[in-house]
Scaffold this active site. Sequence first.
Site, mmCIF file in Angstrom:
data_model
loop_
_atom_site.group_PDB
_atom_site.id
_atom_site.type_symbol
_atom_site.label_atom_id
_atom_site.label_comp_id
_atom_site.label_asym_id
_atom_site.label_seq_id
_atom_site.Cartn_x
_atom_site.Cartn_y
_atom_site.Cartn_z
ATOM 1 N N CYS A 17 0.839 -1.204 0.000
ATOM 2 C CA CYS A 17 0.000 0.000 0.000
ATOM 3 C C CYS A 17 0.871 1.249 0.000
ATOM 4 O O CYS A 17 2.055 1.212 0.338
ATOM 5 C CB CYS A 17 -0.929 0.018 1.208
ATOM 6 S SG CYS A 17 -0.061 0.080 2.790
ATOM 7 N N CYS A 20 2.325 2.182 3.336
ATOM 8 C CA CYS A 20 3.447 1.301 3.668
ATOM 9 C C CYS A 20 4.709 1.742 2.916
ATOM 10 O O CYS A 20 5.818 1.704 3.455
ATOM 11 C CB CYS A 20 3.124 -0.145 3.306
ATOM 12 S SG CYS A 20 1.721 -0.827 4.210
ATOM 13 N N ASP A 396 2.143 18.038 -36.982
ATOM 14 C CA ASP A 396 3.167 18.333 -37.971
ATOM 15 C C ASP A 396 2.816 17.503 -39.209
ATOM 16 O O ASP A 396 2.102 16.501 -39.110
ATOM 17 C CB ASP A 396 4.540 17.930 -37.420
ATOM 18 C CG ASP A 396 5.634 18.072 -38.460
ATOM 19 O OD1 ASP A 396 5.663 19.090 -39.148
ATOM 20 O OD2 ASP A 396 6.438 17.131 -38.582
#
Length: 704
Positions: A17, A20, A396
């Site tokens: 997590c 953590c 372009d």
Amino acid sequence: MAKSEEQSVYRLQGLTCTSCAAKFERNVCELPGVKEAKVNFGAAKLTVIGTATVDELEQAGAFDHIQVRSEGQVPTPKVPFWQKKENLLVLCSAVFLAGGFFSNQLYGEESLQSIILFLSSILIGGWGLFREGFRNLIRLQFDMKTLMTIAILGAATIGEWGEGATVVILFAISEALESYSMDRARRSIQSLLDISPKQALVIRDGMEQLIEVEKIEIGDTLLVQPNKKIAMDGVVQEGSSHVQQASITGESIPVEKSVGDEVYAGTLNEEGVLRIQVTKRVEDTTLARIIQLVEDAQSEKAPAQAFVDRFARYYTPAILLIGFLIAFVPPLFTGEWQEWIYRGLSILVVGCPCALVISTPVAIVTAIGNAAKHGVLVKGGVYLEELGQIEKIAFDKTGTLTEGKPVVTDWENIQTEEEERNLQIAVALERNSTHPLAAAIMSYGEKQLEQPRSLTAENFVSITGSGVQAEIEGVTYILGKPRYWGDGQLDLQVHSRVEQLQSEGKTVMLLGTQSQILSIIAVRDKIRSSSKKVIKQLAQLGLKQSLLLTGDNEQTAKAIATELGIQEVHAELLPEQKLEVIKDTQKEHSIAMVGDGVNDAPALAAATVGIAMGGAGTDTALETADLALMGDDLRKLPFAIGLSRKTMTIIKQNIAFALGIKLLALLLIIPGFLTLWLAVFADMGGTLIVTLNALRLLKNKENS
């Protein structure tokens, strides 16, 4: 992070997590020999500046059972779920929990046997949780483990032994689901790490040797047999074959390779035997750079993720305060201490931010990994979010909407007796130019002349946006666009012919001196077969307008724009003028710029999102743009925009659901409907739902 000789990179297993990850990072920074540390949660990677042993790093991550290995080291074999120590403890805890409920039926809830069984279940399954929760509480670090520790021990204190033990089991299951979801999201990047061979067959001193890729040097010759993967970037020296390079470019069809063609590490040689000269070391290959950039991108937080992280920082302490107030303020008036303490504990459990915290990173990691697998390199969560919000898109022309390989279609000499010499002059002028139009003239000259390199150009000068000039045998010649001379210097016949060729969608160049035109040259670049369909798909996605920005003449630009369905045309632009158009448009609309990453660099950098074509092997594209289409395939652009929009939709759904389920659970506490185990179940269910919702991004595919 600043680069240093003491910098080391490690792979992490078991990182579950974001909170953590932040805690692990702090713990590593506190180690004696470490100057700085950075954890990339999405890529499960740790970068350390300073000195630290693997044992010290693993000790810093012991609270979450984090395993550490050096970059390049073979991963630790995945331990089956039922063999993991923490899961065995949970299983044992579940047995005691079942025994406790059985004892309830026989002896009653308050019996000593039931209490002992439930207490055993709590201690065995929650020992690691309690140890970390108390440590956080002492340090005033309020995370989900702190909330759960208080809730479980509080439940036991007021005699709710069974519910406390149930909370332990459900929380362990929730963490296992969270760990699984992040592993699943990271798998797309792990697959990239695994596709390149670790050894290769190298020819040295006339002998074939199988050696580690880390020991291969630039200039070595690889021998690649059919159905074998290419281990290094290089150029084909001998042989021809079809190479499956989907892992790099996302192309589904194998590409034909012969002498002089570039090949990439991690691609599959399908049929012929190839001898390949190595051009890059293993850490510099296109594949290695893709992996590096994707992993860096996963550590870059999208604005939505940054919001969630800021919100969670204040949300958790706020939940703790609300739980405390509910537990101890109402009983002062009602006297029902056990009832209100129970409700306060339920607030702590349901308030765990698991679903909210995981909702965004799992979606970002999944989307960026899926994009990379399809040949679209997104360089950060912020660009993924911005891509889905663009209103206009500028292209372009050369190499983007066209194939970028122009050919000479017309060559007309004003002085016919000088026909061959004029072509020799043009070849000499363009020999030092890198422009695509120069390649077209060089190719034409090689075919038409017996001795194309008979003249030498001196004092070569490139006139940005206009052409080139140089001295040949003491005379200064210019090869460039008609505007260089100005309309007043062109006679009526030349001017009329130039306009006629330009109306046909051709780029016209003139060869001459300051005072005389010698030749009229017309060049045309073939429009990509996919360009028209892509422009139509972008309109269907709701983009307000497409723009064409080109240095080519206005007539040619308008002819191509009309054919493709592009509404707004800006022609005869220098690089700085393209930049001005982008900046002017940005005053009212967000805009993406699609270019080749070389002469379009200023416009790419200034656009809301810069998108480079042909990122495979192109350093400028990878460095300049926010997003690169690795396969030089414009069809990936609608896919990328669609993926971005779906990602942001899922993130918003996840955040709304995570907050909504919390709000609903909090409302259920008022009448006393919410139990402790139901609160954990709601939190676990929320985590599971937002995770599965985010993993739907793995199914997002290109439209054919």
